[in-house]
Design a protein around this motif. Structure first.
Motif, mmCIF file in Angstrom:
data_model
loop_
_atom_site.group_PDB
_atom_site.id
_atom_site.type_symbol
_atom_site.label_atom_id
_atom_site.label_comp_id
_atom_site.label_asym_id
_atom_site.label_seq_id
_atom_site.Cartn_x
_atom_site.Cartn_y
_atom_site.Cartn_z
ATOM 1 N N ASP A 159 0.803 -1.222 0.000
ATOM 2 C CA ASP A 159 0.000 0.000 0.000
ATOM 3 C C ASP A 159 0.837 1.274 0.000
ATOM 4 O O ASP A 159 0.293 2.374 0.058
ATOM 5 C CB ASP A 159 -0.990 0.001 1.172
ATOM 6 C CG ASP A 159 -0.303 -0.108 2.526
ATOM 7 O OD1 ASP A 159 0.941 -0.081 2.571
ATOM 8 O OD2 ASP A 159 -1.016 -0.201 3.553
ATOM 9 N N ASP A 160 2.164 1.147 -0.066
ATOM 10 C CA ASP A 160 3.019 2.326 -0.204
ATOM 11 C C ASP A 160 3.109 2.791 -1.653
ATOM 12 O O ASP A 160 3.606 3.890 -1.920
ATOM 13 C CB ASP A 160 4.435 2.028 0.321
ATOM 14 C CG ASP A 160 4.480 1.892 1.828
ATOM 15 O OD1 ASP A 160 3.692 2.583 2.504
ATOM 16 O OD2 ASP A 160 5.304 1.097 2.333
ATOM 17 N N ILE A 161 2.649 1.955 -2.571
ATOM 18 C CA ILE A 161 2.702 2.299 -3.992
ATOM 19 C C ILE A 161 1.373 2.884 -4.430
ATOM 20 O O ILE A 161 0.322 2.270 -4.255
ATOM 21 C CB ILE A 161 3.032 1.058 -4.851
ATOM 22 C CG1 ILE A 161 4.385 0.469 -4.468
ATOM 23 C CG2 ILE A 161 2.999 1.412 -6.334
ATOM 24 C CD1 ILE A 161 5.564 1.372 -4.755
ATOM 25 N N ASP A 162 1.407 4.090 -4.975
ATOM 26 C CA ASP A 162 0.222 4.724 -5.540
ATOM 27 C C ASP A 162 0.364 4.668 -7.057
ATOM 28 O O ASP A 162 1.070 5.486 -7.660
ATOM 29 C CB ASP A 162 0.119 6.182 -5.065
ATOM 30 C CG ASP A 162 -1.178 6.852 -5.493
ATOM 31 O OD1 ASP A 162 -1.735 6.468 -6.541
ATOM 32 O OD2 ASP A 162 -1.639 7.768 -4.779
ATOM 33 N N ALA A 163 -0.288 3.677 -7.664
ATOM 34 C CA ALA A 163 -0.142 3.457 -9.102
ATOM 35 C C ALA A 163 -0.720 4.606 -9.919
ATOM 36 O O ALA A 163 -0.188 4.956 -10.977
ATOM 37 C CB ALA A 163 -0.817 2.141 -9.493
ATOM 38 N N GLU A 164 -1.807 5.195 -9.440
ATOM 39 C CA GLU A 164 -2.453 6.277 -10.189
ATOM 40 C C GLU A 164 -1.555 7.499 -10.287
ATOM 41 O O GLU A 164 -1.426 8.115 -11.352
ATOM 42 C CB GLU A 164 -3.778 6.652 -9.521
ATOM 43 C CG GLU A 164 -4.567 7.694 -10.282
ATOM 44 C CD GLU A 164 -5.911 7.999 -9.643
ATOM 45 O OE1 GLU A 164 -6.540 9.003 -10.029
ATOM 46 O OE2 GLU A 164 -6.332 7.214 -8.749
#
Length: 301
Positions: A159-164
């Motif tokens: 959840d540390d990755i914000d793909a958007e």
């Protein structure tokens, strides 16, 4: 207070109160252990300036680098300042201890073409769908694409990755959190790994539930920094020669950002440097590369 007891209390102070990084705490603890090995188990107040000078001299004779000796000096000064503040000693013997000046060396940087070749080769391997190949490609793309430290990369959770937004939330030195951007190639590599490779690695773990780590080791646990070091050395070592670690990708990313016209302050924020002076070394790297290009290309060089 005995020096071994004081050293234990001091390293606990560094970790719990000053909240230094685990790597820094380990380094300082190792320096204190080395001092104890030389001086023996004595009262802290029994150690004199001559003892500290002898300790540093032994390090010089052993061939330790100037940067290592300078760090040892800083560790000992911090330790005795803490001991004085907490009443373990009445006089600080380290005040007149002189450290050698650090020699500043320019970081080793891979060219953009060399990195394109390395990342292209990893992408070809990942296309076969093997979980480790997918993971390794994603790691290298994200290290270069975001310029994070290896400890920050290993600490990433899903959840540390914000793909958007194409950003990663990392926990840096001193437990300081920052958000770093990365590009489309890194996003594609991470997505491919998460969708096609991570679940296979996770299945190898006995306790499957609750594993939040983004990058996993071969046995399904959170990946270790040593695994990343091995990966980078294997893939990037031939391009740069010698022993290469993950920091080479961080150096390369910072230099290429400045070569491309990025603002120095923006690069400082991306890297998470507390001081702009730390970031400025990359301007010297860019200047060296510019001068080299000039010497090769200009008829009057």
């Amino acid at each position: 207070m005995r020096i071994d007891e004081a050293a234990t209390a001091y390293t606990r102070h560094l970790a719990d109160v000053r909240r230094l990084s685990p790597a820094t705490v380990r380094a300082y603890s190792s320096d204190l252990a080395n001092l104890i090995a030389v001086c023996g188990i004595v009262e802290v107040g029994e150690i004199a300036l001559e003892d500290l000078r002898e300790w540093l001299w032994q390090a010089v004779q052993a061939g330790d680098a100037r940067a290592t000796i300078a760090r040892r000096t800083a560790a000992i000064r911090g330790f005795f300042a803490w001991a004085l503040e907490n009443g373990a000693i009445t006089e600080d013997p380290s005040l007149r201890l002189v450290a050698p000046k650090r020699g500043r060396t320019l970081p080793r940087v891979a060219t953009a073409d060399a990195l394109t070749d390395v990342l292209g080769r990893l992408a070809d391997a990942a296309a076969e769908g093997e979980p480790i190949a997918l993971r390794d490609h994603a790691i290298m793309e994200l290290l270069y694409g975001s310029a994070v430290r290896v400890s920050e990369l290993c600490g990433l959770d899903l959840d540390d990755i914000d793909a958007e937004r194409r950003t990663a939330r990392v926990l840096g030195k001193g437990s300081k959190e920052r958000v770093v951007p990365f590009g489309v190639p890194a996003l594609r590599a991470v997505d491919a790994y998460v969708v096609r490779g991570r679940s296979t690695l996770l299945a190898r773990r006995t306790a499957v539930a609750g594993q939040p780590a983004l990058f996993l080791g071969a046995r399904g646990g959170r990946i270790a920094p040593r695994t990343v070091y091995t990966l980078v050395a294997r893939e990037l070592g031939p391009a740069l020669g010698g022993t290469i670690g993950p920091h080479a990708l961080r150096h390369s990313a910072a230099t290429h950002l400045l070569d491309g016209g990025a603002d120095l302050r923006a690069v400082q924020e991306i890297l998470g440097h507390a001081s702009l002076g730390t970031t400025q070394i990359y301007t010297h790297v860019s200047s060296e590369r510019l001068a080299a290009s000039y010497r090769l290309a200009h008829p009057r060089a």
